[in-house]
Design a protein around this motif. Structure first.
Motif, PDB file in Angstrom:
ATOM      1  N   ARG A  66      76.817 -20.092  10.863  1.00  0.00           N
ATOM      2  CA  ARG A  66      77.494 -20.867   9.829  1.00  0.00           C
ATOM      3  C   ARG A  66      76.514 -21.360   8.758  1.00  0.00           C
ATOM      4  O   ARG A  66      76.571 -22.504   8.309  1.00  0.00           O
ATOM      5  N   ILE A  67      75.615 -20.474   8.357  1.00  0.00           N
ATOM      6  CA  ILE A  67      74.640 -20.772   7.316  1.00  0.00           C
ATOM      7  C   ILE A  67      74.992 -19.988   6.065  1.00  0.00           C
ATOM      8  O   ILE A  67      75.108 -18.757   6.117  1.00  0.00           O
ATOM      9  N   GLU A  68      75.178 -20.671   4.949  1.00  0.00           N
ATOM     10  CA  GLU A  68      75.496 -20.003   3.695  1.00  0.00           C
ATOM     11  C   GLU A  68      74.187 -19.710   2.965  1.00  0.00           C
ATOM     12  O   GLU A  68      73.602 -20.586   2.322  1.00  0.00           O
ATOM     13  N   ARG A  69      73.756 -18.462   3.069  1.00  0.00           N
ATOM     14  CA  ARG A  69      72.483 -18.069   2.463  1.00  0.00           C
ATOM     15  C   ARG A  69      72.549 -16.590   2.091  1.00  0.00           C
ATOM     16  O   ARG A  69      72.979 -15.754   2.885  1.00  0.00           O
ATOM     17  N   LEU A  70      72.105 -16.291   0.871  1.00  0.00           N
ATOM     18  CA  LEU A  70      72.012 -14.909   0.413  1.00  0.00           C
ATOM     19  C   LEU A  70      70.544 -14.527   0.310  1.00  0.00           C
ATOM     20  O   LEU A  70      69.717 -15.323  -0.129  1.00  0.00           O
ATOM     21  N   VAL A  71      70.237 -13.287   0.695  1.00  0.00           N
ATOM     22  CA  VAL A  71      68.857 -12.795   0.676  1.00  0.00           C
ATOM     23  C   VAL A  71      68.821 -11.473  -0.074  1.00  0.00           C
ATOM     24  O   VAL A  71      69.680 -10.603   0.131  1.00  0.00           O
ATOM     25  N   CYS A  72      67.824 -11.300  -0.946  1.00  0.00           N
ATOM     26  CA  CYS A  72      67.686 -10.062  -1.711  1.00  0.00           C
ATOM     27  C   CYS A  72      67.107  -8.960  -0.826  1.00  0.00           C
ATOM     28  O   CYS A  72      66.154  -9.194  -0.067  1.00  0.00           O
ATOM     29  N   THR A  73      67.635  -7.763  -0.941  1.00  0.00           N
ATOM     30  CA  THR A  73      67.170  -6.634  -0.130  1.00  0.00           C
ATOM     31  C   THR A  73      65.834  -6.084  -0.611  1.00  0.00           C
ATOM     32  O   THR A  73      65.171  -5.337   0.123  1.00  0.00           O
ATOM     33  N   GLU A  74      65.418  -6.438  -1.832  1.00  0.00           N
ATOM     34  CA  GLU A  74      64.179  -5.896  -2.376  1.00  0.00           C
ATOM     35  C   GLU A  74      63.040  -6.922  -2.382  1.00  0.00           C
ATOM     36  O   GLU A  74      61.959  -6.665  -1.876  1.00  0.00           O
ATOM     37  N   CYS A  75      63.259  -8.081  -3.001  1.00  0.00           N
ATOM     38  CA  CYS A  75      62.168  -9.051  -3.169  1.00  0.00           C
ATOM     39  C   CYS A  75      62.237 -10.209  -2.176  1.00  0.00           C
ATOM     40  O   CYS A  75      61.400 -11.114  -2.223  1.00  0.00           O
ATOM     41  N   ASP A  76      63.243 -10.207  -1.300  1.00  0.00           N
ATOM     42  CA  ASP A  76      63.417 -11.252  -0.279  1.00  0.00           C
ATOM     43  C   ASP A  76      63.694 -12.632  -0.859  1.00  0.00           C
ATOM     44  O   ASP A  76      63.534 -13.652  -0.185  1.00  0.00           O
ATOM     45  N   LYS A  77      64.085 -12.682  -2.135  1.00  0.00           N
ATOM     46  CA  LYS A  77      64.492 -13.952  -2.732  1.00  0.00           C
ATOM     47  C   LYS A  77      65.668 -14.534  -1.952  1.00  0.00           C
ATOM     48  O   LYS A  77      66.613 -13.824  -1.615  1.00  0.00           O
ATOM     49  N   GLU A  78      65.628 -15.836  -1.658  1.00  0.00           N
ATOM     50  CA  GLU A  78      66.694 -16.501  -0.926  1.00  0.00           C
ATOM     51  C   GLU A  78      67.433 -17.481  -1.826  1.00  0.00           C
ATOM     52  O   GLU A  78      66.814 -18.206  -2.607  1.00  0.00           O
ATOM     53  N   ILE A  79      68.740 -17.487  -1.717  1.00  0.00           N
ATOM     54  CA  ILE A  79      69.587 -18.481  -2.377  1.00  0.00           C
ATOM     55  C   ILE A  79      70.320 -19.225  -1.278  1.00  0.00           C
ATOM     56  O   ILE A  79      71.187 -18.658  -0.598  1.00  0.00           O
ATOM     57  N   GLY A  80      69.957 -20.475  -1.087  1.00  0.00           N
ATOM     58  CA  GLY A  80      70.470 -21.232   0.047  1.00  0.00           C
ATOM     59  C   GLY A  80      71.686 -22.062  -0.267  1.00  0.00           C
ATOM     60  O   GLY A  80      72.215 -22.065  -1.381  1.00  0.00           O
ATOM     61  N   SER A  81      72.132 -22.789   0.734  1.00  0.00           N
ATOM     62  CA  SER A  81      73.343 -23.606   0.619  1.00  0.00           C
ATOM     63  C   SER A  81      73.169 -24.774  -0.333  1.00  0.00           C
ATOM     64  O   SER A  81      74.153 -25.392  -0.741  1.00  0.00           O
ATOM     65  N   ASP A  82      71.926 -25.097  -0.694  1.00  0.00           N
ATOM     66  CA  ASP A  82      71.702 -26.164  -1.666  1.00  0.00           C
ATOM     67  C   ASP A  82      71.894 -25.666  -3.096  1.00  0.00           C
ATOM     68  O   ASP A  82      71.884 -26.457  -4.040  1.00  0.00           O
TER      69      ASP A  82
END
Length: 215
Positions: A66-82
């Motif tokens: 139940r963690i809302e987080r997106l991760v880039c497949t190339e640069c591993d950039k994370e966009i978190g729930s904040d």
């Protein structure tokens, strides 16, 4: 850097999942499966890293926890729930700062007590909607434009006359912008400003025409 929290964004339209169990009924929301990463691809948001062509994915391990987080497949950039709200369930209790939605959703949810707070209905003055931005505003003509105008005026009445909302319409082809926005939003023309380039700011480059034929 100033110690304040980040700006949170969210979407509310067809592909926005109801909750964390959406992978079991994925066809309803059209999130593409990426088996190599054991994840689903977010089609409506691209990686914010400059020149990165990677896809943002929601991994199964995060969904299960139940963690809302997106991760880039190339640069591993994370966009978190904040920074992002991905599910409708979370939006029931938490409002984003910027919400991307459609006039159809606005019309559907104004009477829905689970979600109408997202549009400023029943909210306190400090949490009210500050601005509404309409892209490609010149498309709101004819029957669609009339229905949208009634919807906006209905929404303005529901959020209360005490709350001042700034309306912004974006268009590269709109004529008589002041009159158009007055009719669409109900805001008197003398409160409306048109921002456009002057002739000496324009650069003449020529034009290209395309012709499509169908048998």
């Amino acid at each position: 850097e100033s110690g304040s929290r980040k700006i949170r964004i969210a979407t509310f339209f067809g592909p926005t999942p109801e909750n964390y169990q959406f992978k079991k009924i994925n066809g309803k929301y059209a999130w593409r499966r990426r088996e190599a990463d054991q994840a689903f691809v977010c089609e409506f948001l691209k990686c914010p890293t400059d020149n990165c062509k990677g896809e943002l994915i929601w991994k199964d391990v995060d969904l299960d926890n139940r963690i809302e987080r997106l991760v880039c497949t190339e640069c591993d950039k994370e966009i978190g729930s904040d920074e992002i709200i991905l599910t409708r369930e979370r939006m029931k209790n938490e409002c984003p700062d910027i919400l991307f939605t459609t006039t159809e959703i606005l019309n559907q949810r104004l009477g829905d007590n689970r979600y109408n707070h997202l549009f400023g209905v029943g909210q306190q003055e400090s949490q009210s909607v500050q601005s509404l931005l309409l892209d490609e505003v010149h498309t709101y003509t004819g029957q669609t434009g009339a229905q949208t105008a009634y919807l906006i005026k209905r929404w303005r009445r529901m959020i209360g006359s005490r709350k001042s909302v700034s309306f912004v319409g974006l268009s590269a082809t709109l004529k008589n912008g002041l009159q158009f926005m007055e009719q669409l939003t109900g805001v008197p023309e003398y409160f409306i400003s048109e921002v456009s380039p002057s002739w000496d700011e324009m650069i003449e480059e020529g034009a290209e025409y395309a012709l499509a034929l169908r048998g």
